[in-house]
Every structure is written in structure tokens, then in C-alpha cells.
Design a protein around this motif. Structure first.
Motif, mmCIF file in Angstrom:
data_model
loop_
_atom_site.group_PDB
_atom_site.id
_atom_site.type_symbol
_atom_site.label_atom_id
_atom_site.label_comp_id
_atom_site.label_asym_id
_atom_site.label_seq_id
_atom_site.Cartn_x
_atom_site.Cartn_y
_atom_site.Cartn_z
ATOM 1 N N PRO A 114 0.830 -1.211 0.000
ATOM 2 C CA PRO A 114 0.000 0.000 0.000
ATOM 3 C C PRO A 114 0.859 1.254 0.000
ATOM 4 C CG PRO A 114 -0.710 -1.566 1.695
ATOM 5 C CD PRO A 114 0.608 -2.035 1.195
ATOM 6 N N THR A 115 0.234 2.349 -0.400
ATOM 7 C CA THR A 115 0.970 3.616 -0.514
ATOM 8 C C THR A 115 1.452 4.115 0.837
ATOM 9 O OG1 THR A 115 -0.362 4.183 -2.428
ATOM 10 C CG2 THR A 115 0.817 5.965 -1.352
ATOM 11 N N LEU A 116 0.600 4.115 1.844
ATOM 12 C CA LEU A 116 0.989 4.622 3.150
ATOM 13 C C LEU A 116 2.076 3.753 3.777
ATOM 14 C CD1 LEU A 116 0.471 6.704 5.378
ATOM 15 C CD2 LEU A 116 -1.223 5.151 6.333
ATOM 16 N N ALA A 117 2.000 2.433 3.583
ATOM 17 C CA ALA A 117 3.026 1.549 4.140
ATOM 18 C C ALA A 117 4.392 1.823 3.524
ATOM 19 C CB ALA A 117 2.623 0.092 3.914
ATOM 20 N N LEU A 118 4.427 2.079 2.216
ATOM 21 C CA LEU A 118 5.692 2.417 1.571
ATOM 22 C C LEU A 118 6.238 3.748 2.078
ATOM 23 C CD1 LEU A 118 5.358 1.385 -2.180
ATOM 24 C CD2 LEU A 118 7.094 0.657 -0.559
ATOM 25 N N ALA A 119 5.349 4.712 2.218
ATOM 26 C CA ALA A 119 5.794 6.030 2.671
ATOM 27 C C ALA A 119 6.341 5.985 4.090
ATOM 28 C CB ALA A 119 4.641 7.026 2.578
ATOM 29 N N CYS A 120 5.748 5.180 4.963
ATOM 30 C CA CYS A 120 6.147 5.147 6.374
ATOM 31 C C CYS A 120 7.314 4.203 6.641
ATOM 32 C CB CYS A 120 4.956 4.738 7.239
ATOM 33 S SG CYS A 120 3.585 5.911 7.233
ATOM 34 N N LEU A 121 7.371 3.085 5.934
ATOM 35 C CA LEU A 121 8.357 2.055 6.237
ATOM 36 C C LEU A 121 9.597 2.134 5.361
ATOM 37 C CD1 LEU A 121 6.006 -1.031 6.717
ATOM 38 C CD2 LEU A 121 6.849 0.556 8.450
ATOM 39 N N THR A 122 9.425 2.416 4.082
ATOM 40 C CA THR A 122 10.529 2.352 3.128
ATOM 41 C C THR A 122 11.164 3.712 2.877
ATOM 42 O OG1 THR A 122 9.467 0.465 2.063
ATOM 43 C CG2 THR A 122 11.211 1.587 0.831
ATOM 44 N N HIS A 123 10.342 4.702 2.554
ATOM 45 C CA HIS A 123 10.878 5.987 2.116
ATOM 46 C C HIS A 123 11.375 6.861 3.257
ATOM 47 C CE1 HIS A 123 9.526 4.781 -1.727
ATOM 48 N NE2 HIS A 123 8.246 4.991 -1.497
ATOM 49 N N THR A 124 11.110 6.483 4.493
ATOM 50 C CA THR A 124 11.648 7.245 5.620
ATOM 51 C C THR A 124 13.055 6.804 6.005
ATOM 52 O OG1 THR A 124 10.546 5.717 7.143
ATOM 53 C CG2 THR A 124 9.380 7.756 6.564
ATOM 54 N N LEU A 125 13.538 5.693 5.429
ATOM 55 C CA LEU A 125 14.892 5.236 5.708
ATOM 56 C C LEU A 125 15.900 6.073 4.927
ATOM 57 C CD1 LEU A 125 14.291 1.382 5.570
ATOM 58 C CD2 LEU A 125 14.434 2.825 7.602
ATOM 59 N N PRO A 126 17.148 6.178 5.420
ATOM 60 C CA PRO A 126 18.157 6.972 4.696
ATOM 61 C C PRO A 126 18.417 6.415 3.302
ATOM 62 C CG PRO A 126 18.863 6.533 6.943
ATOM 63 C CD PRO A 126 17.639 5.702 6.732
ATOM 64 N N SER A 127 18.229 7.234 2.303
ATOM 65 C CA SER A 127 18.409 6.860 0.904
ATOM 66 C C SER A 127 18.427 8.142 0.078
ATOM 67 C CB SER A 127 17.282 5.933 0.439
ATOM 68 O OG SER A 127 16.053 6.608 0.406
ATOM 69 N N PRO A 128 18.747 8.060 -1.241
ATOM 70 C CA PRO A 128 18.683 9.271 -2.070
ATOM 71 C C PRO A 128 17.296 9.883 -2.149
ATOM 72 C CG PRO A 128 19.992 7.589 -3.150
ATOM 73 C CD PRO A 128 19.371 6.939 -1.961
ATOM 74 N N LEU A 129 16.234 9.120 -1.879
ATOM 75 C CA LEU A 129 14.862 9.628 -1.926
ATOM 76 C C LEU A 129 14.221 9.589 -0.539
ATOM 77 C CD1 LEU A 129 13.628 7.967 -5.232
ATOM 78 C CD2 LEU A 129 14.288 10.341 -4.894
ATOM 79 N N THR A 130 14.975 9.990 0.468
ATOM 80 C CA THR A 130 14.454 9.948 1.831
ATOM 81 C C THR A 130 13.318 10.957 1.997
ATOM 82 O OG1 THR A 130 16.609 9.294 2.664
ATOM 83 C CG2 THR A 130 15.048 10.198 4.255
ATOM 84 N N THR A 131 12.246 10.496 2.620
ATOM 85 C CA THR A 131 11.089 11.346 2.893
ATOM 86 C C THR A 131 11.207 11.925 4.290
ATOM 87 O OG1 THR A 131 9.690 10.023 1.437
ATOM 88 C CG2 THR A 131 8.588 11.409 3.052
ATOM 89 N N HIS A 132 11.137 13.239 4.399
ATOM 90 C CA HIS A 132 11.211 13.903 5.698
ATOM 91 C C HIS A 132 9.839 14.345 6.191
ATOM 92 C CE1 HIS A 132 15.541 13.920 5.223
ATOM 93 N NE2 HIS A 132 15.411 14.540 4.054
ATOM 94 N N ILE A 133 8.933 14.645 5.273
ATOM 95 C CA ILE A 133 7.599 15.134 5.635
ATOM 96 C C ILE A 133 6.575 14.272 4.891
ATOM 97 C CG2 ILE A 133 6.004 17.086 5.617
ATOM 98 C CD1 ILE A 133 8.404 18.937 5.560
ATOM 99 N N HIS A 149 -1.406 2.323 13.815
ATOM 100 C CA HIS A 149 -0.458 2.823 14.810
ATOM 101 C C HIS A 149 0.963 2.384 14.500
ATOM 102 C CE1 HIS A 149 -3.413 4.469 17.696
ATOM 103 N NE2 HIS A 149 -4.195 3.489 17.272
ATOM 104 N N THR A 150 1.136 1.146 14.047
ATOM 105 C CA THR A 150 2.487 0.639 13.798
ATOM 106 C C THR A 150 3.180 1.404 12.680
ATOM 107 O OG1 THR A 150 1.516 -1.036 12.341
ATOM 108 C CG2 THR A 150 1.935 -1.665 14.637
ATOM 109 N N LEU A 151 2.455 1.723 11.624
ATOM 110 C CA LEU A 151 3.054 2.460 10.514
ATOM 111 C C LEU A 151 3.427 3.874 10.925
ATOM 112 C CD1 LEU A 151 0.705 1.375 7.562
ATOM 113 C CD2 LEU A 151 2.926 0.430 8.188
ATOM 114 N N ILE A 152 2.520 4.532 11.644
ATOM 115 C CA ILE A 152 2.765 5.919 12.041
ATOM 116 C C ILE A 152 3.943 6.007 13.007
ATOM 117 C CG2 ILE A 152 1.752 7.959 13.086
ATOM 118 C CD1 ILE A 152 0.525 7.181 10.392
ATOM 119 N N ALA A 160 10.755 10.873 10.314
ATOM 120 C CA ALA A 160 9.784 11.623 9.512
ATOM 121 C C ALA A 160 8.749 12.275 10.422
ATOM 122 C CB ALA A 160 9.096 10.706 8.504
ATOM 123 N N VAL A 161 8.087 13.289 9.886
ATOM 124 C CA VAL A 161 7.021 13.982 10.602
ATOM 125 C C VAL A 161 5.794 14.040 9.705
ATOM 126 C CG1 VAL A 161 8.618 15.372 11.976
ATOM 127 C CG2 VAL A 161 7.776 16.247 9.797
#
Length: 348
Positions: A114-133, A149-152, A160-161
Motif C-alpha cells: 500500500p501507498t501509506l506503508a511504503l511512505a512510512c516504512l521504506t521511504h523514511t529510511l536513509p536513501s537518495p529519496l528519503t522522505t522527511h515530511i 499505529h504501527t506504521l505511524i 519523519a514527521v
């Protein structure tokens, strides 16, 4: 210091074409801001500064594929054309809409997750496409995903915030992210009612942690002062200090964390050697020639205390007599011990 990390900036660049054959339109040069646009942005900034904001972040939204050959960061050009303002910090931000279009352009979305799971679990890790917000569209009639709750909590632990744009609470024109995404009911009373329900749910799930409050305002009539925004956010269930931190300390920690992720192990920048004024490096001592070293050693040896050195023969002779005397004493002791043993045997 009060922060507004979402000041939308619209460009004159033509949008990319939809699915289909044929080449996409290319722009030869960077999009130019007209004089009217620059004056409107300056007036927007002047009002933000008058309300009390000292750190302002310009937001550029990208929805589809970005071609490095034709894509230009318009915020660099904008910052060069704006007049300088003392004591005000300008930042740049790139927002990417996570959907099917961004899947082909950035490889961010996977069909299996799912989109939210990718945003919270994968893209918040340090990488060239790290998500901060992570900015969730709060004016939609219903969430397209379930806030777990687990994803957030995992996203908050990763640094991330979650962002709340207060413009939706006014029922006015929403931010550019929702407009470009084509969200339904982005304006009006329905959007206002949807925003209050979704924002309360987000505060409940996050328990008031990892939240920042931004503007996302396009019209100047929708701008609010930082303390008014804190009072507005406190109606969502946040305590007064938590609402104040969402406008001050949380954005500050987010910016510092984003800077440290660009370098190795939380180093803010590359180390530089700073030499103080008037400092001169010590010059290396060159070795002396062999002739001079021999003359120096001879003169020093002859002038130490004015004492003459004994000949080597005398030293050797003295050493030999001492050794002989010691050897004779040892042999005498051995002979005495043998005589005592003989006497004991004769007595027995």
C-alpha cells in the motif's frame, strides 16, 4: 522562531502529457517568473514576515516523471530574484505526489504494498529519496487508506514527521498539492468538515508526536499568525505546549535532521581547516653535513668538564686485576669448603 514549511510556488512550465505515444513537450530554458508574479511573491513574503514567521520554505510540487534534461529547479532561480531580507531564512522543498504516475517517474510506488506503508516504512529510511515530511490530504471525503499505529510510529522513529496544513480548516483555497492531484471537494464547506475529522484522527493516531503545522496558503486572506495557528490546532486535542511545538521546535529539529542525513554520520558539513591569523608553520630543520657533525662531536668531547679520558689500556688492565682478585677469592672459598668436609669424615 516560527516556521512555515509550505509556501506553494506555481511555475509557468507546461505540464507533461498523459499516457500515449509520441514525445513529450520539452522546455528549452528554465521557466521565467514575470514581474507580476515576483511582486505577488514579495507581497506574500512581506505579510508572512509581518505575522511573525522567520523561517519560510518554498514548496515545489512534482506529480509525474521528471526528465533530468528538461527539469529545472525553479526555486533556485526564484531565490536569486527575490530581494534580500535580513534575519529571514529561506528554504527549498520538493513535494512528490505518491500515486500511479510517480510510480513510473520515480519508482516510489509498488503494486504489492500500500501507498501509506511504503511512505512510512521504506521511504523514511536513509536513501537518495528519503522522505522527511508526510503530508496526507485532509480535505478528502475519506482516507484512501487506514491509519495504523504501527506504521505511524515507525515513520516517526525513522525521523519523519506528519504535516497538517491549516488552510483546510478555513474552507478556502487549498494548497497546490491537492489542486495538482485533482482532489475532489478541495474547497468549500465539505472540505472544511472533512479537514476537522481527518486532522483529529491524525492527532489521535500520532498521540501528538511528530506533528508540524504549515500553511499551504495561496491567497493572502487565508494567512494566520503563528499563535492563532497554535490556538486552532489545540482544538484538535493537542495540549497548548504541543501545539506551540508544532510551529517552533518540531520544524527546527526536522530541518537539522534533514541536513545531517546528507552527510556521513550526522556531520553537518565537510570539515575545513581554519588557520588563525598571524600563524606561521614551523620550518623543518635540515640535517647538517657530515664534516660539521664530526667536528662538533670532537669539540664537545674534548671540552666536557676539562677532564682527560684515560687510555684504553689502563682501563683494560684495571678491569683484569679486579676480575683476577674476584676469581682468587672464589677459589679460596671453595678450597675451605672442601677441607671442612674432609675433617667431618675423619671424625666419624
Amino acid at each position: 522562531m516560527f516556521y512555515d514549511l509550505n509556501v506553494p510556488i506555481s511555475t509557468n512550465s507546461s505540464s507533461l502529457s498523459k499516457k500515449g505515444k509520441g514525445k513529450q513537450p520539452q522546455t528549452s530554458n528554465a521557466p521565467q517568473f514575470t514581474a507580476a508574479q515576483l511582486s505577488a511573491i514579495d507581497a506574500h513574503l512581506d505579510l508572512l514576515i509581518h505575522l511573525g514567521y522567520t523561517v519560510i520554505c518554498f514548496n515545489q510540487t512534482v506529480q509525474k516523471k521528471v526528465d533530468p534534461k528538461i527539469h529545472v529547479n525553479v526555486l533556485n532561480e526564484l531565490l536569486e530574484q527575490l530581494k534580500p531580507r535580513q534575519g529571514i531564512v529561506f528554504l527549498k522543498r520538493l513535494s512528490v505526489i505518491l500515486d500511479e504516475d510517480s510510480e513510473k517517474g520515480f519508482g516510489l510506488v509498488s503494486v504489492k504494498a500500500p501507498t501509506l506503508a511504503l511512505a512510512c516504512l521504506t521511504h523514511t529510511l536513509p536513501s537518495p529519496l528519503t522522505t522527511h515530511i508526510i503530508s496526507i490530504p485532509l480535505t478528502l471525503p475519506r482516507f484512501p487508506f487506514h491509519l495504523k499505529h504501527t506504521l505511524i510510529r515507525t515513520a516517526i522513529k525513522n525521523g519523519a514527521v506528519f504535516e497538517i496544513n491549516y488552510v483546510g480548516a478555513l474552507g478556502r483555497e487549498s494548497d497546490a498539492v491537492l489542486i495538482e492531484a485533482g482532489a475532489a471537494e478541495a474547497n468549500g464547506g465539505n472540505a472544511k468538515r472533512n479537514w476537522w475529522a481527518a486532522a483529529r484522527e491524525l492527532v489521535r493516531v500520532t498521540k501528538g508526536k511528530g506533528l508540524i503545522v504549515s500553511g499551504g496558503v495561496v491567497a493572502q486572506a487565508d494567512m494566520r499568525a503563528p499563535r492563532d495557528v497554535a490556538n486552532l490546532i489545540s482544538l484538535l486535542g493537542l495540549p497548548q505546549d504541543g501545539a506551540h511545538a508544532a510551529c517552533t521546535s518540531m520544524p527546527k529539529s526536522l530541518i537539522l535532521r534533514a541536513q545531517t542525513r546528507k552527510t556521513y554520520r550526522a556531520v553537518f558539513s565537510e570539515p575545513e581547516l581554519v588557520i588563525p591569523e598571524g600563524y606561521s608553520a614551523p620550518q623543518p630543520q635540515l640535517p647538517l653535513p657530515k664534516d660539521t657533525t664530526q667536528s662538533v662531536t670532537q669539540s664537545s668531547a674534548s671540552s666536557i668538564g676539562g677532564q682527560k679520558k684515560r687510555p684504553r689500556e689502563e682501563n683494560d688492565a684495571g678491569d683484569s686485576t679486579e676480575v683476577q682478585s674476584v676469581a682468587g677469592a672464589e677459589t679460596g672459598r671453595i678450597e675451605q669448603g672442601i677441607d671442612k668436609k674432609k675433617r667431618k669424615k675423619n671424625k666419624t
